[in-house]
Motif scaffolding. Structure first.
Motif, PDB file in Angstrom:
ATOM      1  N   ASP A   1      40.846  49.147  32.065  1.00 26.19           N
ATOM      2  CA  ASP A   1      42.266  48.854  32.223  1.00 26.19           C
ATOM      3  C   ASP A   1      42.678  48.903  33.694  1.00 26.19           C
ATOM      4  OD1 ASP A   1      42.514  48.561  29.498  1.00 26.19           O
ATOM      5  OD2 ASP A   1      43.321  50.572  29.163  1.00 26.19           O
ATOM      6  N   THR A   2      42.106  49.857  34.434  1.00 32.52           N
ATOM      7  CA  THR A   2      42.465  49.989  35.848  1.00 32.52           C
ATOM      8  C   THR A   2      42.040  48.762  36.637  1.00 32.52           C
ATOM      9  OG1 THR A   2      42.333  52.403  35.764  1.00 32.52           O
ATOM     10  CG2 THR A   2      42.148  51.370  37.933  1.00 32.52           C
ATOM     11  N   LEU A   3      40.815  48.295  36.411  1.00 30.14           N
ATOM     12  CA  LEU A   3      40.344  47.110  37.125  1.00 30.14           C
ATOM     13  C   LEU A   3      41.178  45.891  36.747  1.00 30.14           C
ATOM     14  CD1 LEU A   3      38.398  45.714  39.018  1.00 30.14           C
ATOM     15  CD2 LEU A   3      36.766  45.505  37.124  1.00 30.14           C
ATOM     16  N   HIS A   4      41.539  45.781  35.475  1.00 25.41           N
ATOM     17  CA  HIS A   4      42.381  44.663  35.043  1.00 25.41           C
ATOM     18  C   HIS A   4      43.726  44.698  35.765  1.00 25.41           C
ATOM     19  CE1 HIS A   4      45.073  42.545  32.018  1.00 25.41           C
ATOM     20  NE2 HIS A   4      44.179  41.633  32.326  1.00 25.41           N
ATOM     21  N   ASP A   5      44.319  45.891  35.878  1.00 27.84           N
ATOM     22  CA  ASP A   5      45.585  46.018  36.600  1.00 27.84           C
ATOM     23  C   ASP A   5      45.416  45.653  38.072  1.00 27.84           C
ATOM     24  OD1 ASP A   5      47.198  46.772  34.457  1.00 27.84           O
ATOM     25  OD2 ASP A   5      46.731  48.887  34.681  1.00 27.84           O
ATOM     26  N   GLU A   6      44.326  46.097  38.690  1.00 24.98           N
ATOM     27  CA  GLU A   6      44.093  45.776  40.097  1.00 24.98           C
ATOM     28  C   GLU A   6      43.984  44.268  40.311  1.00 24.98           C
ATOM     29  OE1 GLU A   6      40.717  47.921  41.523  1.00 24.98           O
ATOM     30  OE2 GLU A   6      41.630  49.889  41.213  1.00 24.98           O
ATOM     31  N   LEU A   7      43.329  43.572  39.399  1.00 21.94           N
ATOM     32  CA  LEU A   7      43.208  42.120  39.513  1.00 21.94           C
ATOM     33  C   LEU A   7      44.572  41.435  39.367  1.00 21.94           C
ATOM     34  CD1 LEU A   7      39.934  41.505  37.463  1.00 21.94           C
ATOM     35  CD2 LEU A   7      40.225  41.228  39.930  1.00 21.94           C
ATOM     36  N   LEU A   8      45.396  41.923  38.447  1.00 27.51           N
ATOM     37  CA  LEU A   8      46.724  41.347  38.268  1.00 27.51           C
ATOM     38  C   LEU A   8      47.593  41.586  39.508  1.00 27.51           C
ATOM     39  CD1 LEU A   8      47.475  42.283  34.549  1.00 27.51           C
ATOM     40  CD2 LEU A   8      46.970  40.009  35.460  1.00 27.51           C
ATOM     41  N   ILE A   9      47.461  42.755  40.112  1.00 27.20           N
ATOM     42  CA  ILE A   9      48.235  43.057  41.316  1.00 27.20           C
ATOM     43  C   ILE A   9      47.759  42.192  42.481  1.00 27.20           C
ATOM     44  CG2 ILE A   9      48.737  44.860  43.017  1.00 27.20           C
ATOM     45  CD1 ILE A   9      48.598  46.844  40.574  1.00 27.20           C
ATOM     46  N   ARG A  10      46.447  42.029  42.603  1.00 23.94           N
ATOM     47  CA  ARG A  10      45.933  41.147  43.654  1.00 23.94           C
ATOM     48  C   ARG A  10      46.419  39.715  43.441  1.00 23.94           C
ATOM     49  NH1 ARG A  10      43.585  40.592  48.862  1.00 23.94           N
ATOM     50  NH2 ARG A  10      43.157  38.373  48.951  1.00 23.94           N
ATOM     51  N   GLN A  11      46.462  39.271  42.193  1.00 20.77           N
ATOM     52  CA  GLN A  11      47.002  37.940  41.887  1.00 20.77           C
ATOM     53  C   GLN A  11      48.454  37.837  42.336  1.00 20.77           C
ATOM     54  OE1 GLN A  11      48.103  36.854  37.716  1.00 20.77           O
ATOM     55  NE2 GLN A  11      46.508  35.293  37.932  1.00 20.77           N
ATOM     56  N   LEU A  12      49.233  38.893  42.120  1.00 23.22           N
ATOM     57  CA  LEU A  12      50.628  38.938  42.548  1.00 23.22           C
ATOM     58  C   LEU A  12      50.734  38.787  44.063  1.00 23.22           C
ATOM     59  CD1 LEU A  12      53.689  39.799  41.988  1.00 23.22           C
ATOM     60  CD2 LEU A  12      52.883  42.122  42.425  1.00 23.22           C
ATOM     61  N   VAL A  13      49.910  39.526  44.802  1.00 23.88           N
ATOM     62  CA  VAL A  13      49.932  39.475  46.258  1.00 23.88           C
ATOM     63  C   VAL A  13      49.586  38.069  46.757  1.00 23.88           C
ATOM     64  CG1 VAL A  13      48.805  40.350  48.344  1.00 23.88           C
ATOM     65  CG2 VAL A  13      49.446  41.937  46.514  1.00 23.88           C
ATOM     66  N   GLU A  14      48.578  37.459  46.128  1.00 28.67           N
ATOM     67  CA  GLU A  14      48.172  36.117  46.544  1.00 28.67           C
ATOM     68  C   GLU A  14      49.249  35.085  46.234  1.00 28.67           C
ATOM     69  OE1 GLU A  14      44.378  35.433  44.742  1.00 28.67           O
ATOM     70  OE2 GLU A  14      43.337  36.684  46.223  1.00 28.67           O
ATOM     71  N   ARG A  15      49.886  35.209  45.083  1.00 29.53           N
ATOM     72  CA  ARG A  15      50.953  34.274  44.736  1.00 29.53           C
ATOM     73  C   ARG A  15      52.124  34.404  45.701  1.00 29.53           C
ATOM     74  NH1 ARG A  15      50.999  34.704  38.061  1.00 29.53           N
ATOM     75  NH2 ARG A  15      49.299  33.208  37.734  1.00 29.53           N
ATOM     76  N   TRP A  16      52.418  35.611  46.137  1.00 29.25           N
ATOM     77  CA  TRP A  16      53.495  35.811  47.123  1.00 29.25           C
ATOM     78  C   TRP A  16      53.233  34.938  48.350  1.00 29.25           C
ATOM     79  CZ3 TRP A  16      54.591  36.783  52.087  1.00 29.25           C
ATOM     80  CH2 TRP A  16      55.841  37.298  52.419  1.00 29.25           C
ATOM     81  N   ALA A  17      52.030  35.022  48.895  1.00 29.93           N
ATOM     82  CA  ALA A  17      51.719  34.294  50.126  1.00 29.93           C
ATOM     83  C   ALA A  17      51.706  32.785  49.901  1.00 29.93           C
ATOM     84  CB  ALA A  17      50.373  34.753  50.673  1.00 29.93           C
TER      85      ALA A  17
END
Length: 205
Positions: A3-19
């Motif tokens: 679950d933690t790795l899945h959350d980290e991937l979703l957060i990284r996706q969020l950061v990339e979408r921001w840029a």
């Protein structure tokens, strides 16, 4: 996948979408990465994300060119809260003084996005973004051009974003002079704020 790795991937996706969405001017989708209480802190702007979108659009209409490039991330997840640090560069193009008149230049600032991220209605959203400004430089787009910067004005700006502040003030922005840099008490306090919030404390704006 944990679950933690899945959350980290979703957060990284969020950061990339921001840029990507911000630099593309895709404002409708860009707004979706933010928490309803989301705040953006930058050298030239500090405030709610909706206002950040508005003033960024105004800058675009005036020809302001600020772009972002991302590097690696380190993400700490604690329940429905997370702190994400992402290596980045900010690139701004504009005119500064030269020996023979205004010279078109690029300023590149290297640093990190330090993000307070929180789940809202089941999805990770950006609650508070505080960049850390580590170092920067200025280069003429035409390598043959010679710059003639105001040395006194340049020296008055913080070392980590000196040239970025210089070019931003030249186009009329008021620059915040106490932003966190690579070292020092301001960035140390940011780390402590992040740790307190991640442990369940209040968000200290």
């Amino acid at each position: 996948m944990s679950d933690t790795l899945h959350d980290e991937l979703l957060i990284r996706q969020l950061v990339e979408r921001w840029a990507v969405w911000r630099d593309a001017g895709d404002w409708a989708r860009f707004a979706t990465v933010w928490h309803p209480e989301g705040v953006m802190m930058a050298t030239w702007f500090q405030g709610p994300f909706a206002e950040f979108i508005r003033v960024t659009q105004e800058g675009w209409a005036k020809g302001v060119s600020i772009l972002h490039f991302l590097g690696g991330s380190a993400i700490e997840v604690a329940g429905e809260r997370a702190i994400a640090q992402t290596k980045m560069t900010i690139s701004q193009r504009g005119l500064v003084e030269g020996d023979n008149g205004p010279v078109l230049c690029d300023v590149v600032c290297t640093g990190r996005f330090y993000d307070f991220v929180q789940k809202h209605e089941g999805e990770w959203k950006l609650l508070h973004r505080q960049p850390i400004y580590e170092k920067d430089r200025i280069d003429p787009v035409d390598p043959a051009a010679t710059l003639s910067l105001d040395a006194r004005a340049l020296a008055a700006f913080p070392e980590g974003y000196r040239h970025l502040a210089y070019i931003q003030t030249r186009i009329g922005y008021q620059v915040k002079l106490d932003m966190p840099m690579l070292k020092g008490p301001v960035v140390d306090e940011l780390y402590r704020r992040g740790a307190r919030w991640l442990a369940g404390g209040a968000l200290e704006r």
